[in-house]
Scaffold this motif. Structure first.
Motif, PDB file in Angstrom:
ATOM      1  N   THR A   1       0.839  -1.191   0.000  1.00  0.00           N
ATOM      2  CA  THR A   1       0.000   0.000   0.000  1.00  0.00           C
ATOM      3  C   THR A   1       0.879   1.249   0.000  1.00  0.00           C
ATOM      4  OG1 THR A   1      -0.133  -0.148   2.414  1.00  0.00           O
ATOM      5  CG2 THR A   1      -1.950  -1.083   1.157  1.00  0.00           C
ATOM      6  N   ALA A   2       0.258   2.370  -0.339  1.00  0.00           N
ATOM      7  CA  ALA A   2       0.963   3.652  -0.327  1.00  0.00           C
ATOM      8  C   ALA A   2      -0.015   4.754   0.024  1.00  0.00           C
ATOM      9  CB  ALA A   2       1.624   3.932  -1.670  1.00  0.00           C
ATOM     10  N   LYS A   3       0.503   5.807   0.626  1.00  0.00           N
ATOM     11  CA  LYS A   3      -0.308   6.952   1.020  1.00  0.00           C
ATOM     12  C   LYS A   3       0.455   8.225   0.718  1.00  0.00           C
ATOM     13  CE  LYS A   3      -2.612   4.464   4.811  1.00  0.00           C
ATOM     14  NZ  LYS A   3      -1.936   3.159   4.608  1.00  0.00           N
TER      15      LYS A   3
ATOM     16  N   VAL B   1      -3.668   5.900  -2.131  1.00  0.00           N
ATOM     17  CA  VAL B   1      -3.199   5.787  -3.511  1.00  0.00           C
ATOM     18  C   VAL B   1      -3.646   4.444  -4.068  1.00  0.00           C
ATOM     19  CG1 VAL B   1      -1.195   5.760  -5.039  1.00  0.00           C
ATOM     20  CG2 VAL B   1      -1.197   7.244  -3.006  1.00  0.00           C
ATOM     21  N   THR B   2      -4.228   4.449  -5.262  1.00  0.00           N
ATOM     22  CA  THR B   2      -4.617   3.215  -5.941  1.00  0.00           C
ATOM     23  C   THR B   2      -3.753   3.036  -7.194  1.00  0.00           C
ATOM     24  OG1 THR B   2      -6.338   4.372  -7.186  1.00  0.00           O
ATOM     25  CG2 THR B   2      -6.983   3.363  -5.089  1.00  0.00           C
ATOM     26  N   GLY B   3      -3.912   1.869  -7.849  1.00  0.00           N
ATOM     27  CA  GLY B   3      -3.153   1.587  -9.052  1.00  0.00           C
ATOM     28  C   GLY B   3      -1.758   1.064  -8.796  1.00  0.00           C
ATOM     29  N   LEU B   4      -1.536   0.546  -7.596  1.00  0.00           N
ATOM     30  CA  LEU B   4      -0.223   0.028  -7.212  1.00  0.00           C
ATOM     31  C   LEU B   4      -0.017  -1.390  -7.746  1.00  0.00           C
ATOM     32  CD1 LEU B   4      -0.468   1.386  -3.595  1.00  0.00           C
ATOM     33  CD2 LEU B   4       1.275   2.099  -5.239  1.00  0.00           C
ATOM     34  N   PRO B   5       1.231  -1.838  -7.862  1.00  0.00           N
ATOM     35  CA  PRO B   5       1.480  -3.185  -8.382  1.00  0.00           C
ATOM     36  C   PRO B   5       1.178  -4.262  -7.351  1.00  0.00           C
ATOM     37  CG  PRO B   5       3.532  -2.186  -7.672  1.00  0.00           C
ATOM     38  CD  PRO B   5       2.486  -1.121  -7.542  1.00  0.00           C
ATOM     39  N   GLU B   6       1.006  -5.472  -7.828  1.00  0.00           N
ATOM     40  CA  GLU B   6       0.919  -6.626  -6.937  1.00  0.00           C
ATOM     41  C   GLU B   6       2.334  -6.978  -6.495  1.00  0.00           C
ATOM     42  OE1 GLU B   6      -0.511 -11.325  -6.975  1.00  0.00           O
ATOM     43  OE2 GLU B   6      -1.046  -9.980  -8.617  1.00  0.00           O
ATOM     44  N   VAL B   7       2.556  -7.108  -5.192  1.00  0.00           N
ATOM     45  CA  VAL B   7       3.899  -7.341  -4.679  1.00  0.00           C
ATOM     46  C   VAL B   7       3.992  -8.715  -4.032  1.00  0.00           C
ATOM     47  CG1 VAL B   7       4.152  -4.861  -4.259  1.00  0.00           C
ATOM     48  CG2 VAL B   7       3.542  -6.366  -2.347  1.00  0.00           C
ATOM     49  N   ASP B   8       5.211  -9.252  -3.996  1.00  0.00           N
ATOM     50  CA  ASP B   8       5.486 -10.482  -3.254  1.00  0.00           C
ATOM     51  C   ASP B   8       5.968 -10.062  -1.868  1.00  0.00           C
ATOM     52  OD1 ASP B   8       6.186 -13.652  -3.909  1.00  0.00           O
ATOM     53  OD2 ASP B   8       7.348 -12.786  -2.261  1.00  0.00           O
ATOM     54  N   TYR B   9       5.057 -10.116  -0.900  1.00  0.00           N
ATOM     55  CA  TYR B   9       5.330  -9.590   0.438  1.00  0.00           C
ATOM     56  C   TYR B   9       5.844 -10.693   1.348  1.00  0.00           C
ATOM     57  CZ  TYR B   9       4.258  -7.920   5.174  1.00  0.00           C
ATOM     58  OH  TYR B   9       4.327  -7.581   6.492  1.00  0.00           O
ATOM     59  N   GLY B  10       6.946 -10.423   2.022  1.00  0.00           N
ATOM     60  CA  GLY B  10       7.507 -11.370   2.972  1.00  0.00           C
ATOM     61  C   GLY B  10       9.004 -11.168   3.094  1.00  0.00           C
ATOM     62  N   GLY B  11       9.545 -11.409   4.295  1.00  0.00           N
ATOM     63  CA  GLY B  11      10.963 -11.152   4.522  1.00  0.00           C
ATOM     64  C   GLY B  11      11.273  -9.693   4.267  1.00  0.00           C
ATOM     65  N   GLN B  12      12.232  -9.429   3.393  1.00  0.00           N
ATOM     66  CA  GLN B  12      12.551  -8.050   3.031  1.00  0.00           C
ATOM     67  C   GLN B  12      11.757  -7.582   1.816  1.00  0.00           C
ATOM     68  OE1 GLN B  12      16.815  -7.415   2.694  1.00  0.00           O
ATOM     69  NE2 GLN B  12      17.197  -8.751   4.431  1.00  0.00           N
ATOM     70  N   GLY B  13      10.876  -8.439   1.288  1.00  0.00           N
ATOM     71  CA  GLY B  13      10.194  -8.133   0.045  1.00  0.00           C
ATOM     72  C   GLY B  13       8.866  -7.436   0.233  1.00  0.00           C
ATOM     73  N   GLY B  14       8.477  -6.686  -0.794  1.00  0.00           N
ATOM     74  CA  GLY B  14       7.214  -5.973  -0.809  1.00  0.00           C
ATOM     75  C   GLY B  14       7.353  -4.745  -1.672  1.00  0.00           C
TER      76      GLY B  14
ATOM     77  N   ILE C   1      -2.345   5.770  -9.645  1.00  0.00           N
ATOM     78  CA  ILE C   1      -1.241   5.637 -10.584  1.00  0.00           C
ATOM     79  C   ILE C   1      -1.809   5.029 -11.860  1.00  0.00           C
ATOM     80  CG2 ILE C   1       0.990   4.570 -11.030  1.00  0.00           C
ATOM     81  CD1 ILE C   1       1.457   4.601  -7.994  1.00  0.00           C
ATOM     82  N   ASP C   2      -1.703   5.763 -12.936  1.00  0.00           N
ATOM     83  CA  ASP C   2      -2.192   5.313 -14.238  1.00  0.00           C
ATOM     84  C   ASP C   2      -1.048   4.711 -15.050  1.00  0.00           C
ATOM     85  OD1 ASP C   2      -4.762   6.135 -13.768  1.00  0.00           O
ATOM     86  OD2 ASP C   2      -4.663   7.930 -15.037  1.00  0.00           O
ATOM     87  N   GLY C   3      -1.385   3.664 -15.811  1.00  0.00           N
ATOM     88  CA  GLY C   3      -0.454   3.142 -16.801  1.00  0.00           C
ATOM     89  C   GLY C   3       0.844   2.604 -16.245  1.00  0.00           C
ATOM     90  N   LEU C   4       0.817   2.079 -15.025  1.00  0.00           N
ATOM     91  CA  LEU C   4       2.053   1.546 -14.446  1.00  0.00           C
ATOM     92  C   LEU C   4       2.484   0.307 -15.226  1.00  0.00           C
ATOM     93  CD1 LEU C   4       4.119   1.736 -12.092  1.00  0.00           C
ATOM     94  CD2 LEU C   4       2.678   0.107 -10.854  1.00  0.00           C
ATOM     95  N   GLU C   5       3.710   0.333 -15.731  1.00  0.00           N
ATOM     96  CA  GLU C   5       4.239  -0.823 -16.439  1.00  0.00           C
ATOM     97  C   GLU C   5       5.676  -1.080 -16.010  1.00  0.00           C
ATOM     98  OE1 GLU C   5       4.329  -0.325 -20.623  1.00  0.00           O
ATOM     99  OE2 GLU C   5       5.257   1.656 -20.560  1.00  0.00           O
ATOM    100  N   VAL C   6       6.035  -2.351 -15.989  1.00  0.00           N
ATOM    101  CA  VAL C   6       7.389  -2.734 -15.601  1.00  0.00           C
ATOM    102  C   VAL C   6       8.359  -2.302 -16.690  1.00  0.00           C
ATOM    103  CG1 VAL C   6       8.928  -4.665 -15.097  1.00  0.00           C
ATOM    104  CG2 VAL C   6       6.590  -4.676 -14.203  1.00  0.00           C
ATOM    105  N   ILE C   7       9.417  -1.588 -16.290  1.00  0.00           N
ATOM    106  CA  ILE C   7      10.439  -1.162 -17.251  1.00  0.00           C
ATOM    107  C   ILE C   7      11.767  -1.882 -17.026  1.00  0.00           C
ATOM    108  CG2 ILE C   7       9.379   1.092 -17.629  1.00  0.00           C
ATOM    109  CD1 ILE C   7      11.611   2.276 -15.811  1.00  0.00           C
ATOM    110  N   TRP C   8      11.903  -2.601 -15.897  1.00  0.00           N
ATOM    111  CA  TRP C   8      13.141  -3.352 -15.613  1.00  0.00           C
ATOM    112  C   TRP C   8      12.821  -4.474 -14.639  1.00  0.00           C
ATOM    113  CZ3 TRP C   8      15.905  -4.304 -11.066  1.00  0.00           C
ATOM    114  CH2 TRP C   8      17.172  -4.870 -11.240  1.00  0.00           C
ATOM    115  N   ARG C   9      13.455  -5.630 -14.874  1.00  0.00           N
ATOM    116  CA  ARG C   9      13.328  -6.764 -13.958  1.00  0.00           C
ATOM    117  C   ARG C   9      14.716  -7.271 -13.597  1.00  0.00           C
ATOM    118  NH1 ARG C   9       8.334  -7.835 -16.895  1.00  0.00           N
ATOM    119  NH2 ARG C   9       6.669  -8.124 -15.340  1.00  0.00           N
TER     120      ARG C   9
END
Length: 390
Positions: free
Chosen positions: A78-80, A92-105, A157-165
């Protein structure tokens, strides 16, 4: 808003024990920092601290350019946005789906400073997060979208797309790093890519793990052949877990990273350099086995500052304002293990710690506000947002 007591500065001789382990969440559990002594610089080292609410595992924050609006990420996804003028909180809406756990999110957030206006309007936003892969794997991702705040009570957030993995995706949930910084000319995005607790890939030129990568603003590789035979976005290599990255006033890029048991490092990042992990470190492995220290003839870039015991950095910024007399140009590092703000003076390619400011809590993030005030996020569930003034 709630005002709390003045926090005094403390000099740095007493450093505390280890940062992130080879397994688990990676950031050490809370311990109390040990204050001592004097302050540095013309400013007397004291803060007047004002509370501005709390957050669920806050991880990063950035002011929307030209506004008093602070965008805060929370690790679970989430974000505010906080209007720091009146503490109004906007979801804030339009956020990505995250893998939450450990140091991740959900991770870092960055804006283009040139997209400044008197209202939030519509502007580019960069986010990083932990992304699930096939099987039991995951890796960091960076996306670009548009932050739109058309109404007073919501933003999206509109049009969020991954630009790097980050490749390859691997098992485990540690050492994503995924800190973001834009170059001063706004032509490039630098991404900190941790070695995911896998160690040896930090020396693999065909892996993103343990690297700093340089991208164009649309995510295209821009390593410019910095390292021969390496992936085209790799700028430097041999890093462990980079949690802070920023440019100084001279346009030089610096990073701070967690060492193993000892050996946290502040490095001046130069094009094509190899910083040695896991071949060299001023710390030792968590099982007590030795890692050769950096030496003059080892062929690797050397840290400008090394900490043993560690500071366990959360993030870092170069201060540019004039609200704190004498602080401009110095580096401020959020201390997790130390529960302090660590102050470092740089001079060309050299650096030294000059002071430590006790905060009585693990500090995840420091941000400089529009008028030069410091905004600090405490680590963990219920981490407070604090405004620091002289």
């Amino acid at each position: 808003m709630k005002k709390t007591s003045i926090l005094a500065a403390t000099l740095s001789p007493l450093l505390l024990a280890s940062s992130c382990g080879s397994t688990g969440s990676g950031d050490s559990p809370p311990t109390q920092a040990s204050p001592s002594g004097e302050t540095g610089g013309a400013w007397d080292g004291g803060f007047v601290t004002t509370e501005h609410g709390s957050f669920a595992e806050p991880w990063a924050a950035a002011f929307v350019p030209g506004t008093a609006m602070l965008f805060v990420t929370e690790k679970a996804g989430t974000a505010k946005i906080v209007d720091t003028a009146n503490d109004r909180v906007i979801p804030v809406t339009g956020l990505p789906e995250v893998d939450y756990g450990g140091q991740g999110g959900l991770g870092d957030v960055a804006f283009l400073p040139s997209q400044s206006a008197s209202t939030i309007g519509r502007r580019a936003i960069y986010l990083s997060w932990a992304e699930a892969g096939e099987g039991d794997t995951r890796g960091a991702a960076v996306g670009r979208g548009e932050l739109v705040c058309a109404a007073s009570d919501s933003c999206r957030i509109d049009g969020l797309e991954v630009i790097w993995r980050q490749t390859p995706k691997v098992s485990g949930r540690g050492h994503y790093s995924h800190r973001l910084v834009l170059s001063p000319d706004e032509q490039h995005l630098f991404v900190a890519s941790g070695e995911r607790q896998k160690q040896t890939p930090a020396q693999d030129k065909q892996s993103h793990l343990g690297k700093i990568v340089r991208l164009t603003l649309d995510g295209s590789p821009a390593g410019d052949g910095a390292i021969g035979g390496a992936l085209p976005d790799i700028w430097s290599m041999g890093h462990r877990n980079i949690l802070g990255i920023d440019f100084d006033a001279q346009g030089q890029l610096w990073e701070v990273e967690h060492g193993p048991k000892g050996g946290d490092e502040l490095n001046l990042v130069r094009r094509g350099q190899n910083y040695g992990w896991p071949v060299r470190s001023n710390g030792v492995n968590y099982d007590g086995s030795d890692i050769p220290d950096h030496s003059a003839d080892d062929g690797f870039a050397k840290p400008a500052v090394s900490w043993t015991p560690v500071i366990a950095p959360g993030n870092m910024i170069f201060y540019t304002g004039d609200l704190f007399d004498g602080l401009a140009g110095d580096l401020l590092i959020a201390g997790l293990k130390t529960e302090a703000i660590v102050r470092v003076a740089t001079d060309g390619d050299t650096a030294r710690e000059t002071a430590r400011y006790d905060m009585d809590n693990r500090i995840r993030q420091i941000v400089e506000g529009p008028d030069g005030a410091l905004w600090v996020l405490e680590d963990g569930d219920g981490g407070r947002l604090l405004e620091l003034r002289p």
